[in-house]
Design a protein around this motif. Sequence first.
Motif, PDB file in Angstrom:
ATOM      1  N   VAL A  64       0.842  -1.203   0.000  1.00 49.75           N
ATOM      2  CA  VAL A  64       0.000   0.000   0.000  1.00 49.75           C
ATOM      3  C   VAL A  64       0.875   1.251   0.000  1.00 49.75           C
ATOM      4  CG1 VAL A  64      -1.649   1.344   1.383  1.00 49.75           C
ATOM      5  CG2 VAL A  64      -2.008  -1.103   1.051  1.00 49.75           C
ATOM      6  N   ALA A  65       1.940   1.238   0.792  1.00 49.52           N
ATOM      7  CA  ALA A  65       2.847   2.394   0.856  1.00 49.52           C
ATOM      8  C   ALA A  65       3.486   2.657  -0.499  1.00 49.52           C
ATOM      9  CB  ALA A  65       3.928   2.163   1.911  1.00 49.52           C
ATOM     10  N   LEU A  66       3.937   1.616  -1.148  1.00 50.92           N
ATOM     11  CA  LEU A  66       4.594   1.778  -2.447  1.00 50.92           C
ATOM     12  C   LEU A  66       3.635   2.348  -3.484  1.00 50.92           C
ATOM     13  CD1 LEU A  66       7.193   1.404  -4.029  1.00 50.92           C
ATOM     14  CD2 LEU A  66       6.458  -0.915  -4.548  1.00 50.92           C
ATOM     15  N   VAL A  67       2.443   1.788  -3.557  1.00 52.19           N
ATOM     16  CA  VAL A  67       1.453   2.270  -4.535  1.00 52.19           C
ATOM     17  C   VAL A  67       1.036   3.705  -4.214  1.00 52.19           C
ATOM     18  CG1 VAL A  67      -0.914   1.934  -5.364  1.00 52.19           C
ATOM     19  CG2 VAL A  67       0.616  -0.021  -5.152  1.00 52.19           C
ATOM     20  N   SER A  68       0.782   3.963  -2.943  1.00 53.82           N
ATOM     21  CA  SER A  68       0.347   5.304  -2.534  1.00 53.82           C
ATOM     22  C   SER A  68       1.425   6.349  -2.805  1.00 53.82           C
ATOM     23  CB  SER A  68      -0.010   5.295  -1.047  1.00 53.82           C
ATOM     24  OG  SER A  68      -0.278   6.599  -0.598  1.00 53.82           O
ATOM     25  N   THR A  70       4.109   6.253  -4.895  1.00 55.69           N
ATOM     26  CA  THR A  70       4.379   6.501  -6.316  1.00 55.69           C
ATOM     27  C   THR A  70       3.240   7.281  -6.957  1.00 55.69           C
ATOM     28  OG1 THR A  70       3.537   4.293  -6.882  1.00 55.69           O
ATOM     29  CG2 THR A  70       5.919   4.529  -6.635  1.00 55.69           C
ATOM     30  N   SER A  71       2.004   6.969  -6.570  1.00 54.92           N
ATOM     31  CA  SER A  71       0.856   7.717  -7.110  1.00 54.92           C
ATOM     32  C   SER A  71       0.886   9.174  -6.655  1.00 54.92           C
ATOM     33  CB  SER A  71      -0.454   7.073  -6.666  1.00 54.92           C
ATOM     34  OG  SER A  71      -0.572   5.785  -7.190  1.00 54.92           O
ATOM     35  N   ALA A  72       1.219   9.386  -5.384  1.00 52.20           N
ATOM     36  CA  ALA A  72       1.255  10.752  -4.851  1.00 52.20           C
ATOM     37  C   ALA A  72       2.353  11.575  -5.519  1.00 52.20           C
ATOM     38  CB  ALA A  72       1.446  10.724  -3.336  1.00 52.20           C
ATOM     39  N   VAL A  73       3.523  10.974  -5.723  1.00 51.56           N
ATOM     40  CA  VAL A  73       4.611  11.689  -6.398  1.00 51.56           C
ATOM     41  C   VAL A  73       4.186  12.046  -7.822  1.00 51.56           C
ATOM     42  CG1 VAL A  73       6.951  11.459  -7.355  1.00 51.56           C
ATOM     43  CG2 VAL A  73       6.496  10.751  -5.004  1.00 51.56           C
ATOM     44  N   GLU A  93      13.030   6.610  -8.659  1.00 49.74           N
ATOM     45  CA  GLU A  93      13.337   7.097  -7.304  1.00 49.74           C
ATOM     46  C   GLU A  93      12.177   6.831  -6.352  1.00 49.74           C
ATOM     47  OE1 GLU A  93      15.960   8.578  -5.516  1.00 49.74           O
ATOM     48  OE2 GLU A  93      17.050   7.780  -7.227  1.00 49.74           O
ATOM     49  N   ALA A  94      10.958   6.964  -6.840  1.00 48.84           N
ATOM     50  CA  ALA A  94       9.779   6.779  -5.985  1.00 48.84           C
ATOM     51  C   ALA A  94       9.711   5.361  -5.432  1.00 48.84           C
ATOM     52  CB  ALA A  94       8.506   7.116  -6.757  1.00 48.84           C
ATOM     53  N   LEU A  95      10.315   4.409  -6.116  1.00 47.19           N
ATOM     54  CA  LEU A  95      10.333   3.028  -5.624  1.00 47.19           C
ATOM     55  C   LEU A  95      11.168   2.875  -4.352  1.00 47.19           C
ATOM     56  CD1 LEU A  95      10.697   1.130  -9.013  1.00 47.19           C
ATOM     57  CD2 LEU A  95       8.623   1.487  -7.663  1.00 47.19           C
ATOM     58  N   VAL A 123       4.750  12.158   3.411  1.00 40.01           N
ATOM     59  CA  VAL A 123       3.863  12.488   4.535  1.00 40.01           C
ATOM     60  C   VAL A 123       2.445  11.977   4.256  1.00 40.01           C
ATOM     61  CG1 VAL A 123       2.786  14.401   5.804  1.00 40.01           C
ATOM     62  CG2 VAL A 123       5.232  14.457   5.303  1.00 40.01           C
ATOM     63  N   ASP A 124       1.964  12.179   3.025  1.00 35.96           N
ATOM     64  CA  ASP A 124       0.635  11.675   2.659  1.00 35.96           C
ATOM     65  C   ASP A 124       0.551  10.161   2.822  1.00 35.96           C
ATOM     66  OD1 ASP A 124      -0.087  14.261   1.980  1.00 35.96           O
ATOM     67  OD2 ASP A 124       0.152  13.950  -0.187  1.00 35.96           O
ATOM     68  N   THR A 125       1.596   9.474   2.389  1.00 31.55           N
ATOM     69  CA  THR A 125       1.625   8.010   2.489  1.00 31.55           C
ATOM     70  C   THR A 125       1.657   7.564   3.939  1.00 31.55           C
ATOM     71  OG1 THR A 125       2.722   7.818   0.350  1.00 31.55           O
ATOM     72  CG2 THR A 125       2.961   5.963   1.855  1.00 31.55           C
TER      73      THR A 125
END
Length: 162
Positions: A64-68, A70-73, A93-95, A123-125
Amino acid sequence: VADYWATYFPGVVIIGVGMGVTVAPLTTTVMGSVSSSRSGVASGVNNAVTRSAQVLATAIMGAVALVSFTSAVDLRTSELDLSSENRAALETEALKLGDARVPDSIPATLTDSVGSAIRLSFVDTFRLLLYIAAAMSFISAVLAAITVENRLVTQEDEAPSG
């Protein structure tokens, strides 16, 4: 450093207190609900379920953290004038989640904006994961209140009848 004490530390203290007031009573409930002749089995099952739940929760929350993140970035940088190569470098980098940095290929004029997007996305994640953890804790408490019987096995219960 001051931000740590005002933002992150209070949450960690609350989680620690919450774990302290739930883990010990849970273990007591499990161990008290069986006779002493079966306490080893109860302890083993309790530990196995706990470890399995920890591994599963870590894997799910990590995904969930990874998906959230990368989507937020991607969302926070969508309006920046980045080339497809720069977007690809940023996605790579987001990975790295919390270790993500502004790629060297990003133009100097956009470095601050991309850096801010990365920090705010983290922070959002983190916030999302805490909301999920809080919701799971609440659901667990409700399920425990509904399903766990309030009884302890006493010595008299263990005595053979006859």
